[in-house]
Design an enzyme around this catalytic site. Structure first.
Site, mmCIF file in Angstrom:
data_model
loop_
_atom_site.group_PDB
_atom_site.id
_atom_site.type_symbol
_atom_site.label_atom_id
_atom_site.label_comp_id
_atom_site.label_asym_id
_atom_site.label_seq_id
_atom_site.Cartn_x
_atom_site.Cartn_y
_atom_site.Cartn_z
ATOM 1 N N SER A 89 -50.378 61.845 87.374
ATOM 2 C CA SER A 89 -51.672 61.390 87.893
ATOM 3 C C SER A 89 -52.883 61.967 87.178
ATOM 4 C CB SER A 89 -51.773 61.687 89.395
ATOM 5 O OG SER A 89 -51.032 60.748 90.126
ATOM 6 N N LYS A 92 -55.244 59.364 86.039
ATOM 7 C CA LYS A 92 -56.351 58.810 86.839
ATOM 8 C C LYS A 92 -57.721 59.242 86.330
ATOM 9 C CE LYS A 92 -53.737 58.154 91.147
ATOM 10 N NZ LYS A 92 -52.378 58.465 90.691
ATOM 11 N N SER A 144 -55.272 61.512 94.829
ATOM 12 C CA SER A 144 -54.367 60.988 93.807
ATOM 13 C C SER A 144 -53.661 59.730 94.324
ATOM 14 C CB SER A 144 -53.339 62.048 93.388
ATOM 15 O OG SER A 144 -53.007 61.916 92.035
ATOM 16 N N LYS A 250 -58.001 68.117 88.657
ATOM 17 C CA LYS A 250 -57.124 66.992 89.035
ATOM 18 C C LYS A 250 -55.682 67.453 88.982
ATOM 19 C CE LYS A 250 -56.088 62.811 90.138
ATOM 20 N NZ LYS A 250 -54.925 63.382 90.860
#
Length: 287
Positions: A89, A92, A144, A250
């Site tokens: 992820s 993203k 996420s 993140k």
């Protein structure tokens, strides 16, 4: 255990400790120590012994990692920086950049579809739920959430192939030669990069005030336009709940990638470090 046995064990432990302490003291008198910048008065014998028998550096269990001085671009730490690995992820962040580069009106509303939810895993969002693009971006980056991420890409009016083309173009423009995207969420292990590559993307992402601002929120609430409920989001990045001065972050995970983490963090003087960790064996080791 008998009292006599306990006394013998205590004596053995004391003898070992005194012997080890004395041996280290003699050794340190004749051998330069890696803490030579400290004077004898700054450090007692027991603290020097402790620093000798404890690790001086964290041994990362992650498959790859890098830390870069954000101002100078100098690599200050690296492990397997050229190994190409799934990034989960962390993808993203690229999706968010491409989405924002289409200059969207974040107050516009998008309705979640069954195609957004199909194969996307758990999500706070339901099919038919109408939310603003701003709220959708929060769900994507903070939680996420794959459903929200697919909706963001779809909101641009581009097909998934066209959107992924722009993701790969952005990577190429940043000189990321060993990076490849096959879809926007990070669910597929075909989204791959290296530490030395993806740290460039991370730096670009956290220079964006919208992405940095959302990614450092501990929590966020919003109400769908067509449902009488309130969604409460909590950030998946545990370091936001610590004393670290996080400027952007993140998380990422799929079984093929292990646990991943992207960070922009500042020390007390304001110096910023952009860091990336790929392939940690557990959530605990990631942090």
């Amino acid at each position: 255990m008998k009292t006599g046995t306990i006394k013998i064990l205590v004596c053995i432990i004391l003898i070992w400790f005194v012997s080890a302490t004395y041996s280290y003291y003699i050794f340190s008198k004749n051998t330069p120590t890696r803490f030579s910048y400290l004077s004898e008065n700054d450090e007692g014998i027991f603290s020097r012994l402790w620093s000798k028998i404890t690790p001086g550096k964290v041994k990362l269990k992650a498959k790859a990692a890098i830390a870069v001085d954000a101002a100078t671009g100098k690599v200050v730490f690296a492990k397997n920086q050229n190994h190409q690995l799934p990034i989960a992820s962390l993808t993203k962040l690229t999706t968010a950049l491409v989405f924002l580069e289409t200059n969207p009106d974040l107050s516009n509303v998008i309705t979640i579809t069954e195609s957004d939810k199909n194969g996307s895993g758990k999500s706070k969002l339901c099919s038919g739920e109408a939310i603003t693009l701003n709220d959708c971006l929060h769900v994507s980056l903070m939680c996420s959430d794959n459903v929200a991420t697919r909706a963001l890409a779809r909101s641009t009016g581009l097909s998934e192939d066209e959107f992924v083309f722009l993701m790969n173009k952005l990577a190429a423009d940043l000189g990321m030669k060993k990076t490849c995207f096959v879809e926007p969420t990070g669910l597929m292990a075909g989204n791959v990069s290296t530490a030395i590559d993806y740290v460039k993307l991370i730096k670009r992402a956290f220079e964006n005030e919208i992405i940095a601002g959302i990614s450092t929120k501990k929590s966020y609430q919003f109400k769908p336009r067509n449902r009488n409920i309130i969604h409460t989001l909590y950030n998946t990045n545990r370091l936001l709940y610590s004393d670290w001065n996080i400027k952007g972050g993140k998380t990422g995970y799929i079984s093929q990638s292990g646990y991943c983490l992207a960070l922009d963090v500042a020390d007390d003087s304001g110096r910023e470090i952009t860091a990336l960790l790929l392939g940690s064996p557990s959530n605990k080791h990631r942090y």
